[in-house]
Design a protein around this motif. Structure first.
Motif, PDB file in Angstrom:
ATOM      1  N   UNK A  32      -2.063  -1.786   4.267  1.00  0.00           N
ATOM      2  CA  UNK A  32      -1.980  -0.743   3.242  1.00  0.00           C
ATOM      3  C   UNK A  32      -2.988  -0.982   2.122  1.00  0.00           C
ATOM      4  N   UNK A  33      -3.164  -2.237   1.724  1.00  0.00           N
ATOM      5  CA  UNK A  33      -4.151  -2.573   0.683  1.00  0.00           C
ATOM      6  C   UNK A  33      -5.560  -2.203   1.140  1.00  0.00           C
ATOM      7  N   UNK A  34      -5.884  -2.511   2.388  1.00  0.00           N
ATOM      8  CA  UNK A  34      -7.215  -2.199   2.923  1.00  0.00           C
ATOM      9  C   UNK A  34      -7.408  -0.691   2.982  1.00  0.00           C
ATOM     10  N   UNK A  35      -6.407   0.030   3.466  1.00  0.00           N
ATOM     11  CA  UNK A  35      -6.508   1.490   3.547  1.00  0.00           C
ATOM     12  C   UNK A  35      -6.713   2.091   2.160  1.00  0.00           C
ATOM     13  N   UNK A  36      -5.960   1.628   1.179  1.00  0.00           N
ATOM     14  CA  UNK A  36      -6.091   2.137  -0.189  1.00  0.00           C
ATOM     15  C   UNK A  36      -7.476   1.857  -0.746  1.00  0.00           C
ATOM     16  N   UNK A  37      -7.949   0.630  -0.574  1.00  0.00           N
ATOM     17  CA  UNK A  37      -9.269   0.243  -1.073  1.00  0.00           C
ATOM     18  C   UNK A  37     -10.372   1.116  -0.483  1.00  0.00           C
ATOM     19  N   UNK A  38     -10.346   1.290   0.824  1.00  0.00           N
ATOM     20  CA  UNK A  38     -11.404   2.051   1.487  1.00  0.00           C
ATOM     21  C   UNK A  38     -11.272   3.552   1.245  1.00  0.00           C
ATOM     22  N   UNK A  39     -10.058   4.054   1.149  1.00  0.00           N
ATOM     23  CA  UNK A  39      -9.847   5.473   0.843  1.00  0.00           C
ATOM     24  C   UNK A  39     -10.410   5.811  -0.536  1.00  0.00           C
ATOM     25  N   UNK A  40     -10.229   4.906  -1.487  1.00  0.00           N
ATOM     26  CA  UNK A  40     -10.792   5.103  -2.834  1.00  0.00           C
ATOM     27  C   UNK A  40     -12.314   5.156  -2.812  1.00  0.00           C
ATOM     28  N   UNK A  41     -12.913   4.569  -1.772  1.00  0.00           N
ATOM     29  CA  UNK A  41     -14.372   4.573  -1.633  1.00  0.00           C
ATOM     30  C   UNK A  41     -14.853   5.745  -0.767  1.00  0.00           C
ATOM     31  N   UNK A  42     -13.940   6.612  -0.382  1.00  0.00           N
ATOM     32  CA  UNK A  42     -14.316   7.808   0.359  1.00  0.00           C
ATOM     33  C   UNK A  42     -14.211   7.718   1.866  1.00  0.00           C
ATOM     34  N   UNK A  43     -13.677   6.621   2.391  1.00  0.00           N
ATOM     35  CA  UNK A  43     -13.543   6.454   3.834  1.00  0.00           C
ATOM     36  C   UNK A  43     -12.218   7.034   4.319  1.00  0.00           C
ATOM     37  N   UNK A  44     -12.218   7.502   5.563  1.00  0.00           N
ATOM     38  CA  UNK A  44     -11.007   7.918   6.258  1.00  0.00           C
ATOM     39  C   UNK A  44     -10.733   6.828   7.294  1.00  0.00           C
ATOM     40  N   UNK A  45      -9.819   5.926   6.988  1.00  0.00           N
ATOM     41  CA  UNK A  45      -9.555   4.754   7.821  1.00  0.00           C
ATOM     42  C   UNK A  45      -8.767   5.160   9.059  1.00  0.00           C
ATOM     43  N   UNK A  46      -9.256   4.746  10.221  1.00  0.00           N
ATOM     44  CA  UNK A  46      -8.630   5.083  11.502  1.00  0.00           C
ATOM     45  C   UNK A  46      -7.883   3.913  12.126  1.00  0.00           C
ATOM     46  N   UNK A  47      -8.409   2.692  11.951  1.00  0.00           N
ATOM     47  CA  UNK A  47      -7.816   1.538  12.616  1.00  0.00           C
ATOM     48  C   UNK A  47      -8.231   0.277  11.872  1.00  0.00           C
ATOM     49  N   UNK A  48      -7.323  -0.707  11.827  1.00  0.00           N
ATOM     50  CA  UNK A  48      -7.631  -1.993  11.217  1.00  0.00           C
ATOM     51  C   UNK A  48      -7.150  -3.086  12.164  1.00  0.00           C
ATOM     52  N   UNK A  49      -8.005  -4.080  12.395  1.00  0.00           N
ATOM     53  CA  UNK A  49      -7.640  -5.217  13.232  1.00  0.00           C
ATOM     54  C   UNK A  49      -8.323  -6.465  12.724  1.00  0.00           C
ATOM     55  N   UNK A  50      -7.996  -7.610  13.303  1.00  0.00           N
ATOM     56  CA  UNK A  50      -8.627  -8.879  12.951  1.00  0.00           C
ATOM     57  C   UNK A  50      -9.687  -9.219  13.989  1.00  0.00           C
ATOM     58  N   UNK A  51     -10.804  -9.782  13.523  1.00  0.00           N
ATOM     59  CA  UNK A  51     -11.858 -10.199  14.435  1.00  0.00           C
ATOM     60  C   UNK A  51     -12.586 -11.376  13.806  1.00  0.00           C
ATOM     61  N   UNK A  52     -12.545 -12.517  14.452  1.00  0.00           N
ATOM     62  CA  UNK A  52     -13.214 -13.729  13.976  1.00  0.00           C
ATOM     63  C   UNK A  52     -12.858 -14.069  12.530  1.00  0.00           C
ATOM     64  N   UNK A  53     -11.587 -13.938  12.173  1.00  0.00           N
ATOM     65  CA  UNK A  53     -11.127 -14.304  10.845  1.00  0.00           C
ATOM     66  C   UNK A  53     -11.379 -13.265   9.775  1.00  0.00           C
ATOM     67  N   UNK A  54     -11.929 -12.122  10.148  1.00  0.00           N
ATOM     68  CA  UNK A  54     -12.178 -11.042   9.189  1.00  0.00           C
ATOM     69  C   UNK A  54     -11.340  -9.827   9.555  1.00  0.00           C
ATOM     70  N   UNK A  55     -10.998  -9.057   8.545  1.00  0.00           N
ATOM     71  CA  UNK A  55     -10.371  -7.764   8.802  1.00  0.00           C
ATOM     72  C   UNK A  55     -11.491  -6.805   9.190  1.00  0.00           C
ATOM     73  N   UNK A  56     -11.269  -6.035  10.234  1.00  0.00           N
ATOM     74  CA  UNK A  56     -12.265  -5.079  10.699  1.00  0.00           C
ATOM     75  C   UNK A  56     -11.646  -3.693  10.646  1.00  0.00           C
ATOM     76  N   UNK A  57     -12.188  -2.849   9.783  1.00  0.00           N
ATOM     77  CA  UNK A  57     -11.671  -1.488   9.634  1.00  0.00           C
ATOM     78  C   UNK A  57     -12.642  -0.516  10.283  1.00  0.00           C
TER      79      UNK A  57
END
Length: 83
Positions: A32-57
C-alpha cells in the motif's frame, strides 16, 4: 510400485521447493505504501513483487509501461521503460 511412488514424490517435492523459492510474499502495508508513493507521482500501479532484494513495481504512466525498482526504504533506485 514403490519406485514409482518414490519417483512421484521426488518430482512433486522438487517442484514445490522451486515454486516457494520464486514467490516472496510482500507485507500488504508495504504494498500500500508503494502504491501510494507511485500514484502520487502519476503512475497507475498494476503489480508489485520482490526481485533480488528490491521491490519491483509494474506501472503505467502517459501511455508507457514502467518497471520501477525500490529499496527497503522505498527510495526509487531504478526506473526502466518496459517494452
Amino acid at each position: 510400485m514403490t519406485r514409482i511412488i518414490a519417483l512421484a514424490l521426488a518430482i512433486t517435492a522438487g517442484t514445490m521447493a522451486q515454486a516457494s523459492d520464486d514467490y516472496i510474499r510482500i507485507d500488504p502495508a508495504k504494498t500500500q505504501q508503494i502504491e501510494t508513493l507511485l500514484t502520487e507521482q502519476g503512475y497507475d500501479v498494476r503489480k508489485i513483487e520482490m526481485d533480488d532484494g528490491l521491490y519491483e513495481a509494474y506501472a503505467l504512466k502517459d501511455g508507457a509501461r514502467y518497471e520501477i525498482y525500490l529499496d527497503g526504504n522505498l527510495s526509487v533506485v531504478k526506473t526502466e521503460i518496459d517494452d
